[in-house]
Design a protein around this motif. Structure first.
Motif, short mmCIF file in Angstrom:
data_model
loop_
_atom_site.label_atom_id
_atom_site.label_comp_id
_atom_site.label_asym_id
_atom_site.label_seq_id
_atom_site.Cartn_x
_atom_site.Cartn_y
_atom_site.Cartn_z
N SER A 97 8.76 2.44 -4.96
CA SER A 97 7.99 3.68 -5.09
C SER A 97 8.24 4.39 -6.41
N GLY A 141 4.31 3.68 3.54
CA GLY A 141 3.61 2.56 2.92
C GLY A 141 3.75 1.32 3.76
N THR A 143 0.83 -1.19 0.00
CA THR A 143 0.00 0.00 0.00
C THR A 143 0.88 1.25 0.00
N GLY A 144 0.26 2.40 -0.23
CA GLY A 144 0.98 3.66 -0.18
C GLY A 144 2.07 3.73 -1.23
N ASP A 145 3.19 4.31 -0.85
CA ASP A 145 4.28 4.50 -1.81
C ASP A 145 4.90 3.18 -2.27
#
Length: 273
Positions: free
Chosen positions: A238, A266, A214-216
């Motif tokens: 990322s 992340g 998840t996230g970056d």
């Protein structure tokens, strides 16, 4: 440092980049185990890529030249953090919080990593914060080494695949649906995939391994399956390799320029069945 919960065990080398020396599920190795006496990084375990992932052409970034550690390619590869120690902030039987602080121009960062083992597997949560005054591009990634054999299968969804030069640097992007491949189709890959949905499933000797980012960490994935070694790396990252030196191509997955106090963050969840 050893963590344990139920069917899961992890061994983390805090003095060697917070690398995973071993990760086991029900007594089976999920990652290629680190040979006795070997140091990290190597083609085993898993290591962190900070404050950039993969290659920088000529080591160039933000007007600086970083140390070349892949001389044959003239590239600086996998960041600065992977051989440096991390401080243990807190630790219990199944959970640890680690921190690393580094100032090496143009970077000036503090990164915190939380590692948890639970009934669902391994959870890693990271925040990489820029501490310097000048805005600076940053990236991060995780580089696990999994065993590969004739019955290995990999499935992931993505929308673009980077085509790389002999030096491992991206040259163009091709539309794709991702990867749904057996071992014969995987051999030779060393490619970045953009538009990844953050999920990869690897049918490997230890069982079916699922990676959810998840996230970056979910902005791209690098897949590496060399012909010379029976391993495969599925790396949540990322940004695209050499992103700051080819901004038009890397628009699909650039490094983020952080002002002082801004962060990348992340999670990566690894499970097995």
């Amino acid at each position: 440092m050893k963590l344990q919960c139920g069917d899961w065990q992890a061994l983390i080398c805090t003095e060697q980049g917070a690398a995973f020396s071993r990760l086991q599920w029900r007594g089976r190795d999920i990652l290629v185990p680190t040979p006795e006496g070997a140091r990290h990084p190597g083609a085993y375990g898993a290591f962190w890529m900070l404050p950039w992932a993969n290659r920088l052409d000529g080591g160039g970034i933000a007007g600086h030249v970083l140390p070349i550690n892949r001389a044959a390619e003239d590239t600086a590869i996998h960041g600065l953090a992977r051989e440096l120690p991390w401080e243990v902030i807190s630790a219990t039987l199944d959970h640890a919080v680690l921190k690393q602080r580094l100032a090496f121009a143009p970077f000036d960062y503090a990164v915190q990593l939380a590692v948890t083992l639970d009934a669902d597997g391994l959870l890693m949560e990271m925040e990489l914060r820029h501490e310097g005054a000048a805005p600076t591009p940053y990236g991060m990634g995780w580089h696990p080494w999994f065993s590969r054999r004739a019955d290995t299968l990999l499935h992931l969804n993505a929308i673009q695949r980077a085509n790389h030069s002999e030096r491992g640097l991206p040259e163009s992007l091709t539309p794709c649906a991702g990867i749904a491949a057996n071992e014969a189709e995987l051999i030779g890959l060393d490619n970045f995939f953009a538009g990844w949905d953050g999920v990869a499933r690897l049918a490997a000797p230890a069982g079916t391994i699922t990676i959810k980012a998840t996230g970056d960490f979910a902005l791209g994935v690098q897949v590496y399956a060399p012909a010379a070694q029976p391993i495969i790396c599925v790396e949540p990252v990322s940004h695209m390799p050499d992103a700051p030196n080819r901004p038009a191509l890397a628009a699909a997955a650039p490094m983020r320029v952080l002002a002082q106090g801004q962060s990348l963050h992340g999670t990566i969840r690894l499970s097995a069945a």
